[in-house]
Design a protein around this motif. Structure first.
Motif, PDB file in Angstrom:
ATOM      1  N   GLU A   1       0.829  -1.204   0.000  1.00  0.00           N
ATOM      2  CA  GLU A   1       0.000   0.000   0.000  1.00  0.00           C
ATOM      3  C   GLU A   1       0.862   1.252   0.000  1.00  0.00           C
ATOM      4  OE1 GLU A   1      -2.483  -0.711   3.384  1.00  0.00           O
ATOM      5  OE2 GLU A   1      -3.419  -2.412   2.356  1.00  0.00           O
ATOM      6  N   ALA A   2       1.936   1.228   0.798  1.00  0.00           N
ATOM      7  CA  ALA A   2       2.817   2.395   0.861  1.00  0.00           C
ATOM      8  C   ALA A   2       3.450   2.675  -0.494  1.00  0.00           C
ATOM      9  CB  ALA A   2       3.890   2.165   1.916  1.00  0.00           C
ATOM     10  N   ALA A   3       3.940   1.629  -1.152  1.00  0.00           N
ATOM     11  CA  ALA A   3       4.627   1.823  -2.431  1.00  0.00           C
ATOM     12  C   ALA A   3       3.657   2.288  -3.507  1.00  0.00           C
ATOM     13  CB  ALA A   3       5.303   0.518  -2.857  1.00  0.00           C
ATOM     14  N   MET A   4       2.457   1.701  -3.527  1.00  0.00           N
ATOM     15  CA  MET A   4       1.476   2.109  -4.527  1.00  0.00           C
ATOM     16  C   MET A   4       1.062   3.564  -4.295  1.00  0.00           C
ATOM     17  SD  MET A   4       0.593  -0.785  -6.336  1.00  0.00           S
ATOM     18  CE  MET A   4      -1.059  -1.328  -6.570  1.00  0.00           C
ATOM     19  N   ALA A   5       0.982   3.961  -3.015  1.00  0.00           N
ATOM     20  CA  ALA A   5       0.595   5.339  -2.708  1.00  0.00           C
ATOM     21  C   ALA A   5       1.638   6.317  -3.213  1.00  0.00           C
ATOM     22  CB  ALA A   5       0.403   5.503  -1.203  1.00  0.00           C
ATOM     23  N   LEU A   6       2.892   5.878  -3.331  1.00  0.00           N
ATOM     24  CA  LEU A   6       3.945   6.749  -3.853  1.00  0.00           C
ATOM     25  C   LEU A   6       3.959   6.761  -5.375  1.00  0.00           C
ATOM     26  CD1 LEU A   6       6.839   5.855  -1.427  1.00  0.00           C
ATOM     27  CD2 LEU A   6       5.643   8.043  -1.601  1.00  0.00           C
ATOM     28  N   GLY A   7       3.058   6.001  -6.004  1.00  0.00           N
ATOM     29  CA  GLY A   7       2.945   6.063  -7.455  1.00  0.00           C
ATOM     30  C   GLY A   7       3.634   4.937  -8.193  1.00  0.00           C
ATOM     31  N   ALA A   8       4.162   3.948  -7.492  1.00  0.00           N
ATOM     32  CA  ALA A   8       4.801   2.838  -8.183  1.00  0.00           C
ATOM     33  C   ALA A   8       3.732   1.946  -8.823  1.00  0.00           C
ATOM     34  CB  ALA A   8       5.635   2.014  -7.207  1.00  0.00           C
ATOM     35  N   SER A   9       4.066   1.351  -9.945  1.00  0.00           N
ATOM     36  CA  SER A   9       3.133   0.424 -10.567  1.00  0.00           C
ATOM     37  C   SER A   9       3.176  -0.896  -9.793  1.00  0.00           C
ATOM     38  CB  SER A   9       3.498   0.192 -12.020  1.00  0.00           C
ATOM     39  OG  SER A   9       4.647  -0.618 -12.096  1.00  0.00           O
ATOM     40  N   ARG A  10       2.254  -1.810 -10.136  1.00  0.00           N
ATOM     41  CA  ARG A  10       2.211  -3.067  -9.365  1.00  0.00           C
ATOM     42  C   ARG A  10       3.487  -3.867  -9.508  1.00  0.00           C
ATOM     43  NH1 ARG A  10      -3.207  -6.141 -10.171  1.00  0.00           N
ATOM     44  NH2 ARG A  10      -1.583  -7.544 -10.848  1.00  0.00           N
ATOM     45  N   PHE A  11       4.023  -3.894 -10.736  1.00  0.00           N
ATOM     46  CA  PHE A  11       5.238  -4.678 -10.924  1.00  0.00           C
ATOM     47  C   PHE A  11       6.428  -4.033 -10.217  1.00  0.00           C
ATOM     48  CE2 PHE A  11       9.011  -6.229 -13.079  1.00  0.00           C
ATOM     49  CZ  PHE A  11       8.797  -7.598 -12.972  1.00  0.00           C
ATOM     50  N   GLU A  12       6.490  -2.686 -10.303  1.00  0.00           N
ATOM     51  CA  GLU A  12       7.588  -1.984  -9.620  1.00  0.00           C
ATOM     52  C   GLU A  12       7.524  -2.199  -8.117  1.00  0.00           C
ATOM     53  OE1 GLU A  12       8.044   1.715 -12.767  1.00  0.00           O
ATOM     54  OE2 GLU A  12       6.612   1.800 -11.134  1.00  0.00           O
ATOM     55  N   THR A  13       6.295  -2.181  -7.570  1.00  0.00           N
ATOM     56  CA  THR A  13       6.124  -2.456  -6.142  1.00  0.00           C
ATOM     57  C   THR A  13       6.689  -3.818  -5.796  1.00  0.00           C
ATOM     58  OG1 THR A  13       4.081  -1.227  -6.255  1.00  0.00           O
ATOM     59  CG2 THR A  13       4.425  -2.581  -4.306  1.00  0.00           C
ATOM     60  N   LEU A  14       6.305  -4.792  -6.629  1.00  0.00           N
ATOM     61  CA  LEU A  14       6.708  -6.167  -6.389  1.00  0.00           C
ATOM     62  C   LEU A  14       8.232  -6.318  -6.451  1.00  0.00           C
ATOM     63  CD1 LEU A  14       5.403  -8.863  -5.916  1.00  0.00           C
ATOM     64  CD2 LEU A  14       5.138  -9.150  -8.354  1.00  0.00           C
ATOM     65  N   ARG A  15       8.811  -5.762  -7.512  1.00  0.00           N
ATOM     66  CA  ARG A  15      10.228  -5.990  -7.760  1.00  0.00           C
ATOM     67  C   ARG A  15      11.116  -5.182  -6.806  1.00  0.00           C
ATOM     68  NH1 ARG A  15      13.873  -3.203 -10.116  1.00  0.00           N
ATOM     69  NH2 ARG A  15      12.369  -1.689 -10.862  1.00  0.00           N
ATOM     70  N   ALA A  16      10.762  -3.907  -6.607  1.00  0.00           N
ATOM     71  CA  ALA A  16      11.681  -3.025  -5.899  1.00  0.00           C
ATOM     72  C   ALA A  16      11.377  -2.923  -4.415  1.00  0.00           C
ATOM     73  CB  ALA A  16      11.648  -1.634  -6.538  1.00  0.00           C
ATOM     74  N   VAL A  17      10.152  -3.261  -3.989  1.00  0.00           N
ATOM     75  CA  VAL A  17       9.809  -3.101  -2.578  1.00  0.00           C
ATOM     76  C   VAL A  17       9.548  -4.447  -1.908  1.00  0.00           C
ATOM     77  CG1 VAL A  17       8.207  -2.045  -0.950  1.00  0.00           C
ATOM     78  CG2 VAL A  17       8.851  -0.827  -3.046  1.00  0.00           C
ATOM     79  N   LEU A  18       8.624  -5.228  -2.490  1.00  0.00           N
ATOM     80  CA  LEU A  18       8.234  -6.472  -1.809  1.00  0.00           C
ATOM     81  C   LEU A  18       9.331  -7.521  -1.854  1.00  0.00           C
ATOM     82  CD1 LEU A  18       4.505  -6.867  -2.819  1.00  0.00           C
ATOM     83  CD2 LEU A  18       5.510  -5.917  -0.758  1.00  0.00           C
ATOM     84  N   LEU A  19       9.944  -7.689  -3.027  1.00  0.00           N
ATOM     85  CA  LEU A  19      10.944  -8.747  -3.169  1.00  0.00           C
ATOM     86  C   LEU A  19      12.133  -8.541  -2.229  1.00  0.00           C
ATOM     87  CD1 LEU A  19      10.620 -11.212  -4.803  1.00  0.00           C
ATOM     88  CD2 LEU A  19      11.909 -10.167  -6.654  1.00  0.00           C
TER      89      LEU A  19
END
Lengths: 317, 298
Positions: free
Chosen positions: A200-218
């Motif tokens: 939620e935090a990453a998406m709120a900053l404007g990252a796309s779903r894949f970017e969230t996954l790759r750069a934050v969640l992974l």
């Protein structure tokens, strides 16, 4: 006796089993350990000696003349096939976990995940059967000759393409057997509550779903990934039947390229016990027990390490 | 990307190229992850097709009514042996594993419980051939049982033990604390609370673990090769000193023979083993799913 005490005693049986296994293998293998010494791990010769000769005494142990036991080729075969399996299983397993955690509509997710998890339920010997009748003809006739032709300039990928039995085949079959361990541990971590607040935090900053996954969640689940991969390593090191049926069961030589037949410690125990029983001094059977002991200790170390990492992660969360 | 806030500058060329790059990156990334899934799913489909297509055409009436003769005949002896060994292993493993799971879940204090949990988790990772060789050394040679039902069942029990123990622990831990407190408040002792209140509540989870252990026992080969041996005849009822056949041996031994009849037996055996293992996996998944749904609604 109290209920608590009686369950404690039965629970100790579970924990004690591992200790008993190591203890009895060591006791049984002790004459072989005395005879073979440290060279056991560093030499390339498994030789039962002359089965018709009179036993001689070496270092206080009765052995057949010419008998010599060294398992370097088994250690190399085990480590290389595991390394190949891991090198393919980690990226593929991570990709599949990402796809299953985020790329699939949520009603389908449990069933598609289950389909991948079923790879772990298929028995080892069925993998062996499939490898023997489907994978080996395909690899031996089509893929390996093509790889030699197009990728032959890379070291270890050139040279004779072999018959399909060998290091790379064993590695590929092992990949499928260990990939569910990577995928399921990682997918569970990616859909956990901690991950969803990060998402939620990453998406709120404007990252796309894949970017969230790759750069934050992974990056946030890398400890789980390492733990799962080490568990997978442990499983690959000890796989027996599938490797036995596709590896070509080499004896006493090191692989020259990635298509060469190999043996692993686990498959060697199965393929050699019958002939080891021919040795009237019993030293061959005891040396096989030493192989089992080495394999057991390696897997205990690898699994302990993985469990420490995963426990640490669980206690931190 | 989100909507630009009102009053800000119009997108420049550079911003547009960034947006394009990010979108292309997204598509490539999703494509790579989908490819990874397709590779695994494709392999799974190939395995299932191989086993079920070849297996179903290999199954005849004689396969399930005759015993093995050389490289032909049937698999009745192996089907019986697999059931005897797997049930024997589970019967040995369940009381110990269940008691251990109860201890780990209910009396988790001090050093004993964490140590046992750790050893059980490491035992899961010990290669099954090592357990088979341990069985060979201790039971077949040491105790003089020779290749036998007893040695094979104990080897399978050692493999099943940590699975049953850990799933039982998980299931017991999911029993709500309030139920325990209510029972203790009524004056019940440890064993009453656990055996009469917690155990029935945790039963579906425990049974799932037992089923999974059964699937593993049916699919194992390596621990049986040098403990149970192999026999072309039906089991004679002796626990020691008489080898017994089992399906996974038939898969391994017969597919490498150069005879069509042997291959047919191997495919038929693979069909039975895989079908059984998959059925158990699906059933336990459905049971687990229902439990998970029940927990989520709470």
């Amino acid at each position: 006796m109290s209920f608590r005490k009686s369950t404690a005693i039965l629970a100790s049986v579970v924990g004690g089993t591992l200790v008993v296994i190591v203890l009895f293998l060591t006791l049984y293998a002790w004459p072989a350990i005395r005879l073979n010494g440290i060279r056991f791990l560093g030499q390339n010769s498994w030789n039962l000696g002359s089965l018709y000769g009179n036993p001689i005494t070496v270092r206080g142990q009765q052995i057949l003349p010419g008998a010599h036991y060294g398992i370097l080729f088994l250690i190399v075969g085990t480590l290389l096939s595991t390394a190949i399996a891991l090198a393919i299983a980690v990226p593929v397993g991570v990709g599949a976990a990402m796809f299953l955690a985020e790329g699939v509509p949520s009603p389908l997710r449990p069933w598609m995940s289950f389909f991948v998890e079923l790879l772990a339920a298929i028995p080892s010997v069925v993998y062996g059967l499939w490898g023997y009748v489907v994978v080996i003809p395909f690899l031996g006739h089509h893929l390996f000759p093509a790889m030699v032709r197009w990728l032959g300039f890379i070291p270890f990928l050139g040279g004779p393409a072999g018959s399909g039995y060998g290091l790379l085949t064993a590695g590929l079959v092992l990949t499928l057997m260990i990939v569910p361990l990577v995928t399921t541990t990682l997918r569970d971590a990616l859909v956990s509550p901690q991950a969803s607040s990060l998402r939620e935090a990453a998406m709120a900053l404007g990252a796309s779903r894949f970017e969230t996954l790759r750069a934050v969640l992974l990056p946030s689940v890398r400890r789980v990934l390492i733990g799962g991969s080490i568990l997978a390593t442990g499983r690959a090191l000890g796989e027996t039947m599938a490797v036995l049926m596709v590896s070509g069961n080499a004896l006493n030589y090191l692989p020259g390229n990635i298509y060469t037949p190999i043996s692993t410690m686990a498959s060697f125990i199965v393929s050699q016990l019958d002939s080891a029983l021919e040795d009237p001094t019993g030293m061959a059977v005891r040396s096989l027990a030493e192989v089992a002991l080495v394999l057991c200790l390696i897997s205990v170390v690898v699994n302990s390490f993985a469990r420490f990492l995963l426990y640490y992660d669980a206690s931190r969360a | 990307m989100g909507i630009p806030a009102a009053g800000f500058t119009v997108p420049t060329a550079r911003r547009r190229s960034t947006r394009l790059r990010r979108r292309v990156g997204d598509y490539l990334g999703w494509g790579a992850t989908a490819l990874a899934f397709v590779l695994l799913g494709g392999a799974m489909v190939s395995i299932l097709v191989t086993v079920f297509v070849r297996g179903s055409s290999a199954i005849t009436w004689s396969v399930i009514t005759q015993v093995t003769q050389g490289v032909g005949g049937g698999l009745l002896n192996a089907i019986e042996g697999t059931l005897v060994l797997a049930v024997g292993g589970i019967v040995l493993a369940v009381p110990v594993g269940l008691a251990a799971g109860i201890y780990l879940a209910e009396f988790d204090e001090g050093m004993l419980a964490p140590t046992i949990r750790f050893l059980a988790d490491v035992l899961v990772g010990v290669p099954s051939i090592v357990i088979g060789y341990f069985g060979y050394v201790t039971m077949v040679v040491g105790l003089g049982w020779n290749f036998s039902v007893a040695a094979g069942s104990v080897a399978l029990a050692i493999i099943a033990l940590p699975y049953i123990c850990r799933t039982a622990e998980m299931a017991m831990r999911q029993v709500p604390r309030s139920m325990r407190e209510a029972a203790y408040a009524l004056g019940a002792k440890d064993h009453t609370v656990i055996m009469r209140i917690c155990l029935p509540t945790a039963l579906p989870g425990i049974l799932t673990g037992v089923l999974l252990a059964l699937a593993i026992a049916v699919g194992e080969t390596a621990p049986l090769l040098y403990t149970a041996g192999w026999s072309n005849y039906m089991w004679n009822g002796h626990l020691t000193n008489s080898p017994i056949g089992y399906l996974t041996y038939a898969i391994w031994a017969f597919v490498t023979e150069p005879f069509a009849t042997a291959h047919a037996l191997a495919y038929a055996a693979a069909f039975f083993v895989t079908l059984f293992v998959l059925l158990i996996s699906v059933v336990s998944r459905v049971v687990l799913d229902r439990n998970a749904g029940w927990r989520r609604r709470r």
